[in-house]
Design a protein around this motif. Sequence first.
Motif, mmCIF file in Angstrom:
data_model
loop_
_atom_site.group_PDB
_atom_site.id
_atom_site.type_symbol
_atom_site.label_atom_id
_atom_site.label_comp_id
_atom_site.label_asym_id
_atom_site.label_seq_id
_atom_site.Cartn_x
_atom_site.Cartn_y
_atom_site.Cartn_z
ATOM 1 N N ILE A 166 -3.670 44.890 -19.411
ATOM 2 C CA ILE A 166 -2.963 43.624 -19.650
ATOM 3 C C ILE A 166 -1.468 43.909 -19.740
ATOM 4 C CG2 ILE A 166 -2.711 41.606 -21.145
ATOM 5 C CD1 ILE A 166 -5.453 42.090 -22.268
ATOM 6 N N HIS A 167 -0.697 43.272 -18.861
ATOM 7 C CA HIS A 167 0.767 43.367 -18.972
ATOM 8 C C HIS A 167 1.222 42.480 -20.123
ATOM 9 C CE1 HIS A 167 1.099 45.639 -15.255
ATOM 10 N NE2 HIS A 167 0.245 44.794 -14.702
ATOM 11 N N SER A 168 2.428 42.722 -20.604
ATOM 12 C CA SER A 168 2.876 42.024 -21.821
ATOM 13 C C SER A 168 3.213 40.552 -21.600
ATOM 14 C CB SER A 168 4.056 42.754 -22.443
ATOM 15 O OG SER A 168 3.607 43.996 -22.902
ATOM 16 N N ASN A 169 3.095 40.084 -20.366
ATOM 17 C CA ASN A 169 3.230 38.636 -20.137
ATOM 18 C C ASN A 169 1.851 37.974 -20.108
ATOM 19 O OD1 ASN A 169 2.393 39.794 -17.765
ATOM 20 N ND2 ASN A 169 3.600 38.470 -16.438
ATOM 21 N N GLY A 170 0.816 38.734 -20.479
ATOM 22 C CA GLY A 170 -0.534 38.185 -20.548
ATOM 23 C C GLY A 170 -1.302 38.263 -19.248
ATOM 24 N N LEU A 171 -0.835 39.042 -18.305
ATOM 25 C CA LEU A 171 -1.528 39.168 -17.023
ATOM 26 C C LEU A 171 -2.564 40.285 -17.113
ATOM 27 C CD1 LEU A 171 -1.850 38.569 -13.988
ATOM 28 C CD2 LEU A 171 0.005 40.181 -13.564
ATOM 29 N N LEU A 172 -3.829 39.882 -17.003
ATOM 30 C CA LEU A 172 -4.925 40.856 -17.024
ATOM 31 C C LEU A 172 -5.269 41.236 -15.592
ATOM 32 C CD1 LEU A 172 -7.447 42.318 -18.339
ATOM 33 C CD2 LEU A 172 -8.651 40.151 -18.043
ATOM 34 N N ASP A 173 -5.249 42.517 -15.295
ATOM 35 C CA ASP A 173 -5.657 43.029 -13.981
ATOM 36 C C ASP A 173 -6.897 43.885 -14.170
ATOM 37 O OD1 ASP A 173 -3.492 41.913 -12.595
ATOM 38 O OD2 ASP A 173 -2.209 43.628 -13.045
ATOM 39 N N MET A 174 -7.897 43.644 -13.323
ATOM 40 C CA MET A 174 -9.132 44.424 -13.440
ATOM 41 C C MET A 174 -9.691 44.758 -12.074
ATOM 42 S SD MET A 174 -11.199 42.425 -16.373
ATOM 43 C CE MET A 174 -12.653 43.375 -16.001
ATOM 44 N N LEU A 175 -10.303 45.937 -11.979
ATOM 45 C CA LEU A 175 -10.988 46.315 -10.740
ATOM 46 C C LEU A 175 -12.493 46.137 -10.954
ATOM 47 C CD1 LEU A 175 -11.043 47.497 -7.897
ATOM 48 C CD2 LEU A 175 -11.077 49.777 -8.913
ATOM 49 N N LEU A 176 -13.060 45.200 -10.165
ATOM 50 C CA LEU A 176 -14.517 45.030 -10.195
ATOM 51 C C LEU A 176 -15.028 45.462 -8.812
ATOM 52 C CD1 LEU A 176 -14.339 41.633 -12.038
ATOM 53 C CD2 LEU A 176 -15.308 43.720 -12.979
ATOM 54 N N ASN A 177 -15.727 44.614 -8.128
ATOM 55 C CA ASN A 177 -15.994 44.851 -6.706
ATOM 56 C C ASN A 177 -15.887 43.503 -5.999
ATOM 57 O OD1 ASN A 177 -18.584 43.512 -6.705
ATOM 58 N ND2 ASN A 177 -19.398 45.338 -7.751
ATOM 59 N N ARG A 178 -15.847 43.553 -4.667
ATOM 60 C CA ARG A 178 -15.542 42.312 -3.928
ATOM 61 C C ARG A 178 -16.584 41.218 -4.166
ATOM 62 N NH1 ARG A 178 -12.270 43.752 1.418
ATOM 63 N NH2 ARG A 178 -11.387 45.696 0.707
ATOM 64 N N LYS A 179 -17.849 41.649 -4.297
ATOM 65 C CA LYS A 179 -18.924 40.660 -4.481
ATOM 66 C C LYS A 179 -18.747 39.923 -5.820
ATOM 67 C CE LYS A 179 -23.918 40.443 -4.605
ATOM 68 N NZ LYS A 179 -25.110 41.249 -4.832
ATOM 69 N N ILE A 180 -18.582 40.700 -6.863
ATOM 70 C CA ILE A 180 -18.402 40.083 -8.199
ATOM 71 C C ILE A 180 -17.119 39.260 -8.223
ATOM 72 C CG2 ILE A 180 -18.079 40.567 -10.664
ATOM 73 C CD1 ILE A 180 -19.784 43.059 -10.307
ATOM 74 N N LYS A 181 -16.095 39.798 -7.548
ATOM 75 C CA LYS A 181 -14.810 39.079 -7.505
ATOM 76 C C LYS A 181 -14.995 37.680 -6.905
ATOM 77 C CE LYS A 181 -10.340 39.355 -5.186
ATOM 78 N NZ LYS A 181 -9.411 40.222 -4.445
ATOM 79 N N GLN A 182 -15.721 37.603 -5.776
ATOM 80 C CA GLN A 182 -15.951 36.307 -5.133
ATOM 81 C C GLN A 182 -16.708 35.354 -6.058
ATOM 82 O OE1 GLN A 182 -14.530 35.144 -2.483
ATOM 83 N NE2 GLN A 182 -13.485 37.121 -2.306
ATOM 84 N N GLN A 183 -17.734 35.928 -6.688
ATOM 85 C CA GLN A 183 -18.538 35.140 -7.645
ATOM 86 C C GLN A 183 -17.657 34.555 -8.746
ATOM 87 O OE1 GLN A 183 -21.452 37.489 -9.633
ATOM 88 N NE2 GLN A 183 -22.897 37.423 -7.933
#
Lengths: 303, 144
Positions: B76-93
């Motif tokens: 999480i960046h300090s402006n509240g931006l959460l970045d996460m690596l999942l996979n493309r299938k879960i991402k689409q879901q």
Amino acid sequence: MINSIFSPKNNGFVFSNAFGMAAISISKLLMNDFNGTLIFSEFVIVPFLMGIISAWFWRNVNFGSRQLSAWSCYNTVFAIFLSALILKEGVICLVIVAPLLMCFIILGAFTGRRMFKKNNQTLNASIFVMLFGIFVFDSLSVHHYENKVADTIVINAPPAEVWKYVVAYKRIESPSKYWFFRIGMPSPVQSTADGYYQGAKRKCIFSNGYVFDEKIVTYEENKDLTFDITKQPRDPEIMGHIDILRGQFLLKDNHNGTTTLTGNSWYRLYVFPVWYYDIWAESVTRNVHLRVMEHIKQLAETK
Amino acid sequence: MFVFIIRYFGFLKFIPGLALLFDAQLKLWTLIVNPNLLDWIDDIEHEVLTWPGTTVTTHKYGGLQFNYNGKELGHIHSNGLLDMLLNRKIKQQLMQQDRRVQDHHSFKNSGWISVYMKHHDDKQLALALLERAYNLHADKALNN
């Protein structure tokens, strides 16, 4: 009573600032070429260490990121107040330096919080030694930085008409648009010359009465006016941290009744890091240029 | 503003410490415009650290990084931006289920997602996503 004065909260403010002032004094003693120069370490390493020191005093205080950020901001305000009081820095300098100090103090405080949570003394000592090493190395290094800023405008008048107002011009009466000039930074208002020839003395007068003494070193009528600055004021405001070395106006005939006027200035900075302060120096120099050049344009086009 | 800086000045992140300084500036900005966000990030940190095998470190490009057995779950960046690596299938879901889940601000064609936390409800979403990533990593570790 004593315990409430020397509470962890207050100690974080007091000792980090005491360290900051002591470190700046030491750097002045270490610097061989000290001539008012403020170095990279004083704005980067020292505030970063101040943040770490405050975090050490606050390590057992139970608070969150919001409060740590807020206290770091108060710490910066305290440091700025001391800079004005002890180092005699002016308001405009402090406006410029505040964002840099605030970010490094916050960064130091959060880094410190992580360091002291891990409680790895070897790592903590290594970080301190490394930062102190950078500080000493920076203090002992030679600091010299010069830059040039150029600006161009097109004036709807031939070079001979423009030239009349390049060497000397009457007082600028219009209000300044640049926010720094509006909050009190001196801006150029008038230029006078004791002659129209190479070697003649010229004066550039600023809004607060500052006078830059200049000497014309190139005088090519309707083409090139170059002058060296022979004497300039040094005061606690920005003028103490930058020297204007040379100025130049170049006129180019566009052969359509218009003239391209280029203003060049060469300056030397006495504050580091240049990646931060040169942005401000360029901005101020550019706006000094534009204020004078817009005035010349107005005078030449009115005729 | 954040997206503009990342897009045009992102290459500067390779200068040591500069991204951390930028994150400190984000923290200052957040303190001014949305101070509650700093509390929510703390809440997420406290919650994630209760899950076995998790640690928190400073992200190399600024922010708070959550790890499971040394592998990154997200940051999480300090402006509240959460970045996460999942996979493309879960991402689409996830993107179909919730509009707050977006393509990663830089890596569009990847399994990375971004969530901009602005409101209190977004904290719950961030925690749910981190829990999902945690379970994925934990299952993978179990199977190995």
